[in-house]
Design an enzyme around this catalytic site. Structure first.
Site, mmCIF file in Angstrom:
data_model
loop_
_atom_site.group_PDB
_atom_site.id
_atom_site.type_symbol
_atom_site.label_atom_id
_atom_site.label_comp_id
_atom_site.label_asym_id
_atom_site.label_seq_id
_atom_site.Cartn_x
_atom_site.Cartn_y
_atom_site.Cartn_z
ATOM 1 N N HIS A 468 18.926 -47.653 -22.233
ATOM 2 C CA HIS A 468 19.466 -46.560 -21.415
ATOM 3 C C HIS A 468 20.906 -46.762 -20.948
ATOM 4 O O HIS A 468 21.573 -45.792 -20.587
ATOM 5 C CB HIS A 468 18.574 -46.375 -20.176
ATOM 6 N N TYR A 584 13.597 -36.746 -7.648
ATOM 7 C CA TYR A 584 14.785 -36.947 -8.486
ATOM 8 C C TYR A 584 14.666 -36.071 -9.726
ATOM 9 O O TYR A 584 13.675 -36.127 -10.441
ATOM 10 C CB TYR A 584 14.860 -38.414 -8.897
ATOM 11 N N THR A 597 25.359 -38.464 -15.347
ATOM 12 C CA THR A 597 24.314 -37.679 -14.684
ATOM 13 C C THR A 597 24.572 -37.587 -13.187
ATOM 14 O O THR A 597 25.348 -38.343 -12.614
ATOM 15 C CB THR A 597 22.919 -38.308 -14.887
#
Length: 778
Positions: A468, A584, A597
């Site tokens: 990630h 979230y 993001t």
């Protein structure tokens, strides 16, 4: 070793008469062709970088400016207002150059400077235009005149054929919000989660922070924003991802699924052959910077590190290392590692040739060397032991060479002996096992540090596991969509299920990697595996695929699909836990340069009020909650979010060595409901009318909090929504299957409520129309 001998281009022997040198012309030809391919790629990169560098102008516009200036000078006028003459005075020329030639050279230099100035001006104008985001807050059918003019100007300044990276120099920088705005939005987001006393205490802390220490911290962020491309992204990558010392497996890495209801071929090697070829075709598109089709300019820098990238462990922090190019992939099969070359003489191998090479690996009967079988567990466990083991056991010799081969590979491939078949009237249990297999597998049959790993199962089904830190899911999803579509609709398979084309038997064998792993290192591998296995066993996963409930149905209710799903998740969570939680939802900020993001705090006062009043069917509160969510989502995308700003303020406070009670408490709140939508970006690649079974199930990730849920959802076409739900078995308050059932029920309940509302509105309209007609008749 056979592969070593095949790589030698010459041999020599020493005799009494001297040195006898024997050259292999075939091997030298291969070297020549490989080098030729490498130089072609370099030239292509230089060309595309030049085109991108002069964007929004085109290279041919330089010639137009030069001709225009020379033509004007031919008419005895001076468009430079004396600058050409000034350049000519300071031009270092030889005596052989005539006065006319000097004038032409000076005019060309002036034209080039004028051209560069025009490019800079156009880029500055485009940057200002792209800073306008009010269009996002307007209704689709009610576009303002300002937005229409803005769209026309963007088209004018954008040129006709933007490439993948064309907008990079024109995108605006992410703005630093005012402290008072962020604090106000934060307090608004936590109001429904706190009691009156708790909220009053937090308000006091927030006001103290806003009036004092916060302004000092924000000043540093503004200074960074003037200097750096993005004031968030580098710190976000380092402190959120690379400095994490726990396992990245489950906690950070995520996965993507294959087609749900169809497997194009049951032959493992064939499926791998087409997939690997499609990945390399996609890499070629990235290198050549394919034409950008997006209507909204967005940052593309994350695409640069898709291939040839690996995360390198460190004691304090990891590092993401990207290599320029790689001609091979690293392959794992039955505990053994191989280097598989994907090019021959500079030519990309055909799918059938790659299938042949994969089959050679599958047929290789050699056992793993001592310690090799579970070596990949080092990348699945804690980071510090892996960093220490890497430094002690893999910093020299054969281990370093083999490790370098894996880390420098284009990507990683796992050939699994497991099978995953989605079958029966209820495929859910199969999907759940399939999801866990992609998320963590056996904990040692992946290289979790690679940018992504392709997992190909024995029956031809495959999937993806991605690291990630280097990029976010939409970038990987874009690549995965291309691979799936290319595999089935462009490359295809023959009647026997093999890749199309002919087999080339002259290809050299895949190279088996060698290891010398001592007993002490094997102990480290065992310890890492025990940590990873405990984490994997604790994951509770559930996948839901709804084939008769999609965005088409939701849009008929005149509601945003994303807002609809988020309110349904709030309703499901409240029914599950009897309370609300900090929620979230990931939102992209790629409208800004190097944007990644931002968090959309989906649990709002409006959504909580609706959920509490749901039994009374309060339609007005639902609309208010949806509108609030959409507004928050748009604010996050346009740089007016909360959490990234607070995160960066916290980082600055740590650098200054000063504590902030407000920031410390804000960043300690757990995200018990973490959600993310995986966008379906390339609908044109799939034929959902004639081939509705060729759709992916999306992907998912592990739970963020030990006592919370991780929910990933993908909206496919008009009629499909997929949910991937994760939590932990060790938490008695969470159950993925129970929560999945509550999500289904919440979606159905909201649908029935809004459908009844629309029906009542139509009846009222019809009744009003009939009354009016009756009055006319009278």
């Amino acid at each position: 070793m056979a592969e070593a001998h095949q790589a030698v281009a010459f041999q020599f022997t020493i005799t009494p008469e001297g040195i006898d040198l024997q050259l292999s012309h075939q091997a030298l030809q291969q070297v020549y062709l490989s080098g030729l391919r490498s130089w072609k790629k370099r030239i292509s990169r230089l060309k595309n970088n030049f085109i991108t560098g002069v964007y929004p102008a085109s290279p041919s516009s330089w010639l137009f400016v030069v001709i225009a200036i020379l033509a004007t000078m031919y008419t005895r006028s001076d468009p430079s207002m004396g600058l050409i003459a000034k350049i000519q005075e300071h031009l270092p020329v030889s005596q052989s150059m005539s006065l006319q030639c000097q004038t032409v050279v000076s005019a060309v230099l002036f034209s080039t400077l004028l051209w560069l100035s025009l490019i800079f001006t156009m880029r500055l104008c485009l940057k200002q235009l792209l800073s306008y985001h009010k269009w996002m807050f307007e209704q689709r059918n009610k576009m303002s005149t300002t937005t229409k003019v803005w769209m026309a100007l963007v088209r004018i300044f954008s040129g006709r054929q933007p490439l993948l990276y064309s907008y990079q120099g024109s995108l605006p920088n992410l703005p630093v919000p005012a402290i008072k705005d962020t604090v106000k939005r934060y307090l608004d987001s936590v109001r429904p989660l706190m009691s009156t006393a708790e909220f009053e205490r937090m308000t006091t802390l927030a006001k103290e922070f806003e009036g004092g220490f916060g302004n000092k911290l924000n000043w540093y962020l503004k200074l960074k924003a003037l200097w750096a491309s993005n004031y968030v992204s580098d710190w976000w990558e380092e402190y959120i991802y690379l400095r994490g010392r726990g396992p990245i497996m489950v906690n950070s890495n995520y996965y993507g699924m294959d087609f749900v209801y169809v497997t194009p071929t049951p032959i493992q090697a064939a499926r791998a052959g087409n997939a690997l070829h499609a990945f390399l075709l996609y890499r070629r598109k990235v290198i050549s910077q394919w034409l950008l089709r997006s209507t909204v300019p967005s940052c593309s820098y994350q695409f640069e590190r898709i291939f040839n990238t690996s995360r390198i462990p460190g004691i304090i922090t990891d590092a993401v290392v990207h290599w320029q190019d790689s001609d091979y992939v690293a392959v794992h099969h039955r505990g053994r590692y191989f280097r598989l070359w994907l090019y021959q003489a500079g030519r990309l191998l055909s799918p059938r040739e790659i299938e042949h090479q994969i089959q050679r690996i599958l047929d290789d009967p050699s056992p793993p060397s001592p310690g090799e079988e579970k070596l990949g567990a080092l990348t699945a466990g804690d980071r510090v032991p892996w960093a220490q083991a890497r430094k002690e056991f893999f910093s020299s010799g054969v281990n370093k060479r083999s490790l370098d081969c894996i880390e420098r590979a284009a990507f990683f491939v796992t050939l699994s002996d497991d099978e995953h078949v989605i079958m029966g009237d209820d495929p859910t249990p199969c999907l759940d096992r399939y999801a866990k297999a992609l998320l963590h597998g056996k904990c040692y049959d992946r290289w979790f540090d690679k940018s992504f790993s392709l997992v190909v199962f024995k029956n031809g089904r495959h999937g993806l596991n991605a690291e990630h830190s280097w990029a976010d899911a939409p970038v990987v999803a874009h690549m995965w969509e291309y691979v799936l579509a290319t595999d089935c609709f462009q490359l295809g398979y023959n009647e026997e299920g093999h890749c199309k084309g002919d087999v080339n038997p002259s290809l050299s064998q895949p190279q088996r990697l060698s290891w010398d792993i001592p007993a002490k290192c094997q102990e480290c591998i065992t310890q890492s595996l025990s940590v990873a296995q405990a984490l994997a066993d604790d994951v509770d996963f559930h996948v839901i695929t709804l084939r008769d409930f999609g965005k088409g149905r939701i849009k008929k209710l005149r509601v945003s699909p994303d807002a609809f799903i988020q309110i349904a998740l709030q309703l499901a969570y409240y029914r599950d836990r009897g309370m609300f939680s900090l929620t979230y939802e990931a939102s992209m900020t790629r409208l800004f340069r190097e944007g990644r993001t931002e968090t959309v705090r989906s649990c709002t006062s409006e959504s909580c009020a609706f959920v509490k009043a749901f039994e009374d069917v309060c339609h007005r509160l639902f609309r208010m909650a949806c509108d609030k969510h959409q507004n928050l989502y748009r604010m996050a995308m346009t740089g007016a979010g909360i959490d990234r700003h607070l995160f960066c303020l916290y980082v600055v406070s740590k650098y200054l060595g000063e504590e902030s009670p407000f920031l410390k408490e804000v960043l300690s709140d757990p995200w018990r409901l973490s959600t993310s939508q995986t966008p379906f970006q390339q609908v044109e690649l799939f034929d959902m009318v004639n081939h509705p079974e060729y759709i992916t199930c999306g992907g998912g990730f592990g739970p963020v909090a030990d006592d919370g849920y991780g929910v990933s959802y993908s909206i496919i076409g008009e009629n499909i929504i997929n949910f991937h739900i994760s939590c932990k078995h060790s938490c008695p308050q969470t159950d993925s299957h129970k929560f999945g059932a509550l999500i289904k029920k919440s979606l159905t309940d909201l649908d029935q409520m809004l459908s009844a509302e629309q029906k009542a509105a139509r009846n009222e309209q019809n009744t009003g129309g009939n009354s009016t007609q009756a009055k006319k008749d009278l």
